[in-house]
Design a protein around this motif. Structure first.
Motif, PDB file in Angstrom:
ATOM      1  N   GLU A   1       0.846  -1.197   0.000  1.00 27.37           N
ATOM      2  CA  GLU A   1       0.000   0.000   0.000  1.00 27.37           C
ATOM      3  C   GLU A   1       0.884   1.250   0.000  1.00 27.37           C
ATOM      4  O   GLU A   1       1.729   1.421   0.876  1.00 27.37           O
ATOM      5  CB  GLU A   1      -0.928  -0.011   1.221  1.00 27.37           C
TER       6      GLU A   1
ATOM      7  N   ILE B   1       1.029   5.286   0.172  1.00 25.68           N
ATOM      8  CA  ILE B   1       0.164   6.313   0.767  1.00 25.68           C
ATOM      9  C   ILE B   1       0.901   7.653   0.816  1.00 25.68           C
ATOM     10  O   ILE B   1       1.939   7.763   1.474  1.00 25.68           O
ATOM     11  CB  ILE B   1      -0.194   5.892   2.222  1.00 25.68           C
TER      12      ILE B   1
ATOM     13  N   ILE C   1      -4.526   5.914  -5.856  1.00 32.29           N
ATOM     14  CA  ILE C   1      -4.381   6.293  -4.445  1.00 32.29           C
ATOM     15  C   ILE C   1      -5.725   6.151  -3.732  1.00 32.29           C
ATOM     16  O   ILE C   1      -6.719   6.765  -4.120  1.00 32.29           O
ATOM     17  CB  ILE C   1      -3.835   7.739  -4.319  1.00 32.29           C
TER      18      ILE C   1
ATOM     19  N   ILE D   1      -5.733   5.928  -0.090  1.00 35.34           N
ATOM     20  CA  ILE D   1      -5.566   6.376   1.293  1.00 35.34           C
ATOM     21  C   ILE D   1      -4.540   7.504   1.307  1.00 35.34           C
ATOM     22  O   ILE D   1      -3.542   7.444   0.598  1.00 35.34           O
ATOM     23  CB  ILE D   1      -4.995   5.221   2.161  1.00 35.34           C
ATOM     24  N   ILE D   2      -4.792   8.538   2.098  1.00 40.37           N
ATOM     25  CA  ILE D   2      -3.738   9.518   2.351  1.00 40.37           C
ATOM     26  C   ILE D   2      -3.574   9.707   3.864  1.00 40.37           C
ATOM     27  O   ILE D   2      -4.480   9.397   4.642  1.00 40.37           O
ATOM     28  CB  ILE D   2      -4.011  10.891   1.709  1.00 40.37           C
ATOM     29  N   GLU D   3      -2.424  10.190   4.247  1.00 42.03           N
ATOM     30  CA  GLU D   3      -2.149  10.445   5.659  1.00 42.03           C
ATOM     31  C   GLU D   3      -2.367  11.930   5.946  1.00 42.03           C
ATOM     32  O   GLU D   3      -1.855  12.782   5.221  1.00 42.03           O
ATOM     33  CB  GLU D   3      -0.699  10.050   5.959  1.00 42.03           C
TER      34      GLU D   3
ATOM     35  N   ARG E   1      -8.736   0.987   3.009  1.00 45.73           N
ATOM     36  CA  ARG E   1      -9.072   1.317   1.614  1.00 45.73           C
ATOM     37  C   ARG E   1     -10.546   1.625   1.449  1.00 45.73           C
ATOM     38  O   ARG E   1     -10.939   2.509   0.704  1.00 45.73           O
ATOM     39  CB  ARG E   1      -8.718   0.145   0.694  1.00 45.73           C
TER      40      ARG E   1
END
Ligand SMILES: [Zn+2]
Ligand SMILES: [Zn+2]
Length: 444
Positions: free
Chosen positions: A147, A149, A180, A182-184, A240
């Motif tokens: 994954e 991210i 993409i 997921i983002i942090e 996700r």
């Protein structure tokens, strides 16, 4: 289950050195259940991980059989590429791995691309966003559960940061942008700020500490809560699908890049500094003290992206699906209440343990106020309890808020209008430009 999936080993520099013993000792008090290993592409750390970790379930590892803490293989890499106009952008990107085998295969692949890996956090030099996209798609083809991210997306080193700015994810990640999921959020932003940006509408937000040390005010200072089986694939699937119970956010205002400004100590600044809300940034983004370009804060940048992506959203106007809480590290609240500046002093730690023997720190922020009051009454000084309740109630602020690399300064029991900060503070050595403007009051 509380996750903190982004940390660093002792190889990545910064403060402190992360050892498994320290993580195992501290995280039960925090209540964190699953921790990212950090730096798993760095050869000597990878060897150590292989040596000390045992696989507990698919893709999930244990250091200590009897402990409540599990680990996920994780690293951050810095990808660089030309983003137009001769500007090169470096973007921090988090990668989670389902197995040691997938790490070996990724290492081999990016080794062939000339990755530099001398400080734990490897550098991957790409030519263009097209090149970035092709390479990341190739990495993902190794295992669909690798994954990738974008990390702390709005800090200067994040994809939407103000350094060599790009206006869409594809402006850096090329074709990979559409993969993409997921983002942090990063310490400097929360779901409220990120929901200003239309491109994030269908993407999950996760929160991690990005800690370089397992200290009680570092690791677990942000986390993501899910309900899932404790195996790697189930965790990734939940993230996700945005099947997330909630996130706990470091207050973005305390983060080091909230407002636009220039900190003291810069060339041409001595002790003088300035900080501005988006509507108060001086014309052209030029610093009134040194005359150079200001470091654009996260808040201003998110509003700008909202405009560029055609939405003109305002803070608070967008709903967000997943609930979140703002928290202040408990040791900071204790030291603030006791008037002690050192958050690791004996007295502070003693009170910390008294509280977390009743309730771990993660649960403290999600539990109802009445229940907290009952459980902690008489355990610690009343001032600590009162301040915990005030923070839970949102009755605190940072004055000044974070800007240009400086953390915000915590003030409990007061509020401040972050849309109306117009602060130019000059040292005695500086030229006399009159009293500082705006809300800042040095006596607070
Ligand atoms: Zn980073
Ligand atoms: Zn300046």
């Amino acid at each position: 289950m509380h996750l903190d999936l982004h940390s660093h080993s002792g190889y990545a520099g910064g403060v402190g050195k992360t050892s498994f013993e320290d993580v195992e000792r501290n995280m039960p008090y925090k209540g964190i259940n699953v921790v990212g290993t950090g730096d798993c592409l760095f050869p000597s750390w990878k060897d150590e991980l292989r040596r000390v970790l045992r696989e507990e379930g698919h893709g999930i590892f244990k250091f200590n059989e009897d402990s409540s803490i599990s680990y996920v293989l994780q690293t951050e890499i810095i990808i660089t590429a030309e983003v137009g106009g001769g500007r090169r952008k470096g973007v921090h990107t988090l990668i989670l791995f389902p197995s040691f085998e997938s790490i070996d295969r990724v290492s081999e692949k990016i080794g062939g691309w000339g990755m530099k890996n001398t400080v734990g956090r490897p550098f991957l030099k790409c030519e263009t966003p097209i090149d970035v996209g092709e390479k990341l798609i190739e990495l993902k083809s190794i295992d669909e559960y690798i994954e990738i991210i974008p990390a702390h997306v709005l800090t200067p080193e994040g994809v939407f940061g103000s350094k060599a700015p790009v206006d869409h994810l594809s402006g850096f990640y090329g074709e990979f942008a559409s993969d993409i999921r997921i983002i942090e959020t990063g310490l400097s932003a929360d779901p409220l700020i990120l929901s200003l940006i239309p491109e994030f509408d269908d993407i999950s937000f996760i929160s991690n500490s990005d800690a370089h040390s397992p200290a009680l005010d570092r690791m677990g200072r942000e986390f993501t809560t899910i309900e899932s089986k404790r195996d790697y694939a189930s965790i990734i699937d939940s993230l996700r699908k945005n099947d997330i119970v909630g996130t706990a956010e470091f207050n973005p205002v305390e983060g080091r890049y909230f407002l636009t400004g220039h900190r003291a100590g810069r060339a041409g600044h001595d002790d003088s500094f300035c900080a501005f809300s988006p509507d108060h940034t001086p014309q052209g983004g030029i610093c009134p003290i040194c005359g150079k370009r200001l470091t654009i804060g996260v808040y201003e940048r998110a509003l700008e992206l909202s405009r560029i992506q055609g939405a003109e959203r305002h803070i608070g106007e967008m709903g967000y699906e997943v609930p979140f809480v703002h928290m202040v590290p408990l040791v900071e609240i204790i030291s603030y209440s006791l008037g002690i500046s050192n958050t690791s002093s004996k007295k502070v730690i003693d009170r910390y343990f008294r509280i977390t023997s009743r309730i771990n720190e993660c649960d403290l922020w999600f539990e109802k106020p009445e229940s907290i009051e009952k459980r902690l009454e008489g355990i610690v000084e009343y001032s600590i309890l009162k301040n915990i309740m005030a923070v839970k109630d949102g009755n605190f602020c940072f004055n000044p808020a974070g800007y240009d690399g400086e953390y915000g300064n915590l003030v409990i029991g007061k509020s401040i209008d972050y849309d109306n900060i117009n602060m130019v503070c000059l040292s005695e050595k500086g030229q006399d430009r009159g009293r500082p403007k705006g809300h800042y009051d040095a006596s607070e």
